[in-house]
Write a protein that holds these residues in place. Structure first.
Motif, mmCIF file in Angstrom:
data_model
loop_
_atom_site.group_PDB
_atom_site.id
_atom_site.type_symbol
_atom_site.label_atom_id
_atom_site.label_comp_id
_atom_site.label_asym_id
_atom_site.label_seq_id
_atom_site.Cartn_x
_atom_site.Cartn_y
_atom_site.Cartn_z
ATOM 1 N N VAL A 1 0.832 -1.204 0.000
ATOM 2 C CA VAL A 1 0.000 0.000 0.000
ATOM 3 C C VAL A 1 0.867 1.255 0.000
ATOM 4 O O VAL A 1 0.595 2.228 -0.722
ATOM 5 N N THR A 2 1.941 1.230 0.805
ATOM 6 C CA THR A 2 2.835 2.397 0.841
ATOM 7 C C THR A 2 3.507 2.621 -0.517
ATOM 8 O O THR A 2 3.547 3.751 -1.026
ATOM 9 N N ASP B 1 1.645 8.723 -6.831
ATOM 10 C CA ASP B 1 2.175 10.100 -6.884
ATOM 11 C C ASP B 1 3.140 10.263 -8.070
ATOM 12 O O ASP B 1 3.110 11.282 -8.766
ATOM 13 N N GLN C 1 2.421 1.552 -3.403
ATOM 14 C CA GLN C 1 1.402 1.948 -4.374
ATOM 15 C C GLN C 1 1.101 3.433 -4.277
ATOM 16 O O GLN C 1 0.926 4.114 -5.284
ATOM 17 N N SER C 2 1.030 3.941 -3.038
ATOM 18 C CA SER C 2 0.799 5.377 -2.868
ATOM 19 C C SER C 2 1.933 6.190 -3.495
ATOM 20 O O SER C 2 1.693 7.202 -4.167
ATOM 21 N N GLU C 3 3.168 5.701 -3.301
ATOM 22 C CA GLU C 3 4.304 6.396 -3.913
ATOM 23 C C GLU C 3 4.221 6.328 -5.438
ATOM 24 O O GLU C 3 4.469 7.325 -6.135
#
Length: 370
Positions: A172-173, A180, A175-177
């Protein structure tokens, strides 16, 4: 229907009536067999007394001189003797030493029978003492190993779930990066697209300016000994737009876009100014209008061949504009547009003489045309 004083069940004809406590009893609570009951006479039935009432009646005579007690033994006090005899008599009459003795003021019905509440208490006690202990023993011996295995498997599952949860949080981390980064790249891509579009427009403008003095002669037969400058001057004389040698700064044939085509290579002529180019093109158009039956062809240029071949004079277009012009001609046939032409490297269409012209900017615009 009367109710049994011992078991609280409705009675039928097979019952007895205690003349002392005035209570009805069935044969089981009265502890009498059915065959004995049939032998009872009416007088015996009317004089019948239940076992509990019999136990309350004092036996006659003095019982101090018993085999286990001498005559010289002191007599018991009446209250002590009655208390001891009453307790033992109750225990013996009930036949169950484990049952609690009812208080003196409670009417228990009769001796020799167990009440429903007492029976329930006995069953619950047996279940608690025996069944629970046996179940605990079975669980300890049979289920404990299986429960241990289940606990170990649950511990393994818990560790696996923790591992998957950590990995999921990591994904999840990341994927968030990545989201962005993708947004940043999309913004940069859009900026670059806009920038490239602007550069393409500038290059097109530069290319159009570079071709602003050029004309293109199509379908001119090729000859090894040909003199293209003389041929261009002859063209100017035919359409009444004379050209000097100094007016022609460049003249040459160019390579074919389609190498399999049988058409001769086109001739590109660079004139001295855009005005002179436009004057020559206008003269060619006027010549063809005035000679509809004998438009510009090889015979006008002094080229001796068996069959006259039409010659076309047009602007020197870029490859993109040529492709757009060809697509516009095909679309005009489908939509019954009468006129398609090129002016200063731009493609135009008109349906009739009275209708307005349409500027064809690109292929998408052409596909939306109705």
């Amino acid at each position: 229907m009367p109710i049994c004083s011992g078991c609280s069940v409705e009675l039928d004809d097979k019952r007895l009536f205690c003349k002392q406590c005035k209570g009805f009893y069935d044969l089981s609570c009265a502890n009498i067999l059915e065959k004995d009951f049939k032998k009872f006479t009416s007088e015996e039935k009317s004089c019948w007394i239940c076992a509990f009432c019999k136990s309350k009646n004092r036996k006659g005579g003095d019982n101090t001189n018993t085999p286990v007690r001498s005559n010289s033994a002191p007599k018991l006090v009446e209250e002590d003797r009655s208390a001891h005899v009453t307790l033992r008599s109750r225990d013996r009459q009930r036949g169950l030493s484990g049952l609690p003795v009812p208080p003196p003021d409670q009417d228990v019905g009769h001796t020799g029978c167990v009440r429903m509440e007492e029976l329930k208490d006995l069953i619950a006690k047996e279940i608690k003492e025996n069944l629970y202990s046996s179940m605990f023993s079975i669980i300890s011996t049979k289920l404990e190993p299986q429960l241990k295995t289940i606990r170990e498997e649950l511990a393994d599952y818990s560790q696996a779930m923790k591992f998957f949860n950590d990995k999921f949080e990591e994904i999840v981390t990341k994927q968030s990066e990545y989201v962005d980064k993708v947004k940043t790249l999309e913004a940069e891509n859009q900026f670059l697209r806009d920038h490239v579009e602007k550069i393409n427009q500038r290059l097109k403008q530069i290319e159009d300016n570079a071709r602003s003095t050029n004309i293109e002669i199509q379908c001119l037969p090729e000859n090894r000994s040909e003199n293209l400058i003389t041929t261009v001057q002859q063209l100017g004389n035919v359409v009444k737009c004379p050209l000097n040698a100094t007016d022609i700064t460049y003249c040459s044939r160019v390579a074919k876009m389609n190498t399999e085509s049988n058409r001769p290579r086109n001739v590109v002529v660079k004139l001295s100014s855009p005005l002179q180019r436009d004057t020559l093109l206008a003269a060619c158009i006027k010549f063809n209008k005035n000679n509809l039956n004998d438009k510009l062809n090889t015979s006008h240029l002094g080229i001796a061949i068996e069959k006259k071949t039409p010659i076309y004079i047009c602007e020197h277009l870029s490859p993109e504009t040529k492709s757009l012009h060809a697509a516009a001609r095909l679309r005009a046939r489908e939509l019954n547009y009468k006129f398609v032409w090129v002016r200063k490297n731009k493609v135009f269409m008109r349906k009739t003489e009275a209708s307005d012209f349409v500027h064809i900017r690109n292929i998408d615009f052409l596909s939306k045309l109705t």
